[in-house]
Design a protein around this motif. Structure first.
Motif, short mmCIF file in Angstrom:
data_model
loop_
_atom_site.label_atom_id
_atom_site.label_comp_id
_atom_site.label_asym_id
_atom_site.label_seq_id
_atom_site.Cartn_x
_atom_site.Cartn_y
_atom_site.Cartn_z
N PRO A 253 0.47 9.06 -6.63
CA PRO A 253 0.00 10.08 -5.67
C PRO A 253 -1.30 10.75 -6.10
O PRO A 253 -2.14 11.08 -5.25
CB PRO A 253 1.17 11.08 -5.64
CG PRO A 253 1.89 10.88 -6.94
CD PRO A 253 1.76 9.43 -7.25
N HIS B 122 0.83 -1.21 0.00
CA HIS B 122 0.00 0.00 0.00
C HIS B 122 0.86 1.26 0.00
O HIS B 122 0.52 2.26 -0.66
CB HIS B 122 -0.93 -0.02 1.21
CG HIS B 122 -1.95 -1.11 1.16
ND1 HIS B 122 -2.78 -1.42 2.20
CD2 HIS B 122 -2.26 -1.99 0.17
CE1 HIS B 122 -3.57 -2.44 1.86
NE2 HIS B 122 -3.26 -2.79 0.64
N GLU B 123 1.98 1.22 0.71
CA GLU B 123 2.89 2.36 0.71
C GLU B 123 3.49 2.56 -0.68
O GLU B 123 3.64 3.70 -1.15
CB GLU B 123 4.00 2.14 1.73
CG GLU B 123 5.04 3.25 1.78
CD GLU B 123 4.45 4.62 2.05
OE1 GLU B 123 4.98 5.61 1.49
OE2 GLU B 123 3.46 4.70 2.81
N HIS C 299 -4.32 8.59 -5.23
CA HIS C 299 -4.66 8.58 -3.82
C HIS C 299 -5.18 9.94 -3.34
O HIS C 299 -5.97 10.01 -2.39
CB HIS C 299 -3.45 8.15 -3.00
CG HIS C 299 -3.17 6.68 -3.07
ND1 HIS C 299 -2.50 6.10 -4.14
CD2 HIS C 299 -3.48 5.67 -2.23
CE1 HIS C 299 -2.41 4.80 -3.94
NE2 HIS C 299 -2.99 4.51 -2.80
N ARG D 54 0.91 4.22 -2.85
CA ARG D 54 0.79 5.66 -2.54
C ARG D 54 1.97 6.45 -3.11
O ARG D 54 1.79 7.57 -3.62
CB ARG D 54 0.73 5.85 -1.02
CG ARG D 54 -0.61 5.47 -0.40
CD ARG D 54 -0.70 5.94 1.04
NE ARG D 54 0.25 5.25 1.90
CZ ARG D 54 -0.01 4.13 2.57
NH1 ARG D 54 -1.22 3.58 2.47
NH2 ARG D 54 0.90 3.57 3.34
N GLU D 55 3.15 5.85 -3.06
CA GLU D 55 4.34 6.54 -3.55
C GLU D 55 4.31 6.72 -5.06
O GLU D 55 4.64 7.80 -5.58
CB GLU D 55 5.59 5.76 -3.15
CG GLU D 55 6.89 6.35 -3.69
CD GLU D 55 8.11 5.49 -3.39
OE1 GLU D 55 9.16 5.73 -4.00
OE2 GLU D 55 8.00 4.54 -2.57
#
Length: 276
Positions: A41, A33-34, A44, A37-38
């Motif tokens: 962007p 999930h990180e 999200h 997100r990275e």
């Protein structure tokens, strides 16, 4: 894929989201999930996120109209490592132009492709005509609850999808004997499973004088009878159409057979059963 999408896929592959039901994969899903997100962007920041199940993700991309919502699906989890790998299954290495890793096809490739498409469209200021939902389950490989939770969430919000696109098919090389060209396979159905519970009651008797035709023996016979049963053999219409479409690209001896798959369907079905 763009270079950014390739990097995103590599990052996704490095998250060892093996779902075996033990709960040990918590950190792996957090890592995935990180990474999402990275690398995405705008997605999200713009889309509404509804977490579902343990690690499932359900995004809503509002469109100009909510009349014909579409759902794009993929799953985040992968099956355990099996066999011998020439490269780290969770390394995401690129060797000779090929990305190696558990989940490249099943199904993080599709997951990243969806996210990359949305990210690119958002960067261009695109607004979809209809609501778009992204449903990313986390326990597909264990027939878990995340997808059902996503369906319930959509129902609770009154969403009746006009179009749903889920995992299925790939651009496959050497997928069919005698066909050298890569085949873009589109899945139009999903295999199912059947769970059967057999219950036998009876007195097992004393170990010195066991019952004849006791519960264990009857249960064994029932299992054997089930094992002997087979589903009817047939060649469904989509398979017939696939054979007819690939006939021009097949080896010459196979072309007339595949081109006439509809007429030869019963014989082809029996042949494929034996080959399997």
């Amino acid at each position: 894929m763009t270079l950014d999408a390739v990097a995103a896929l590599q990052a996704a592959l490095r998250a060892p989201t093996v779902n075996d039901g033990s709960g040990a994969e918590q950190k792996a899903f957090e890592q995935l999930h990180e990474a999402l997100r990275e690398h995405f962007p705008l997605l999200h920041a713009t889309l509404d996120l509804n977490p579902v199940g343990t690690h499932g993700l359900l995004f809503r991309w509002p469109g100009a109209s909510a009349e014909k919502p579409i759902v794009l699906m993929a799953h985040q989890d992968v099956v355990p490592i099996a066999g011998v790998w020439t490269h780290d299954p969770f390394g995401g290495e690129i060797v000779d132009g090929v990305i190696h890793g558990r989940g490249t096809l099943d199904d993080k490739g599709q997951l990243v492709a969806i996210c990359a498409a949305v990210e690119g469209l958002l960067a261009d200021g695109f607004e979809p005509a209809y609501d778009v939902w992204l449903s990313f389950g986390s326990d597909e490989e264990t027939t878990g609850a995340a997808a059902r939770a996503a369906v319930q969430e959509l129902r609770d919000q009154g969403v009746e999808p006009w179009f749903v696109l889920d995992e299925g098919g790939a651009v496959a090389f050497d997928a069919f004997p005698g066909v050298a060209a890569p085949i873009g396979v589109v899945g139009v159905a999903e295999k199912g499973t059947t769970d059967v519970r057999l219950t036998v009651t009876g007195d097992g008797g004393h170990s010195s004088t066991p019952r004849q035709n006791g519960p264990t023996a009857r249960l064994a016979r029932a299992i054997t009878r089930l094992d002997r049963m087979s589903m009817p053999v047939r060649l469904p219409a989509p398979t017939v159409e696939m054979f007819e479409q690939i006939a021009p690209y097949a080896a010459k001896p196979m072309r007339p057979v595949l081109a006439n798959a509809g007429r030869l369907a019963p014989a082809l079905a029996r042949l494929l059963t034996r080959l399997g």
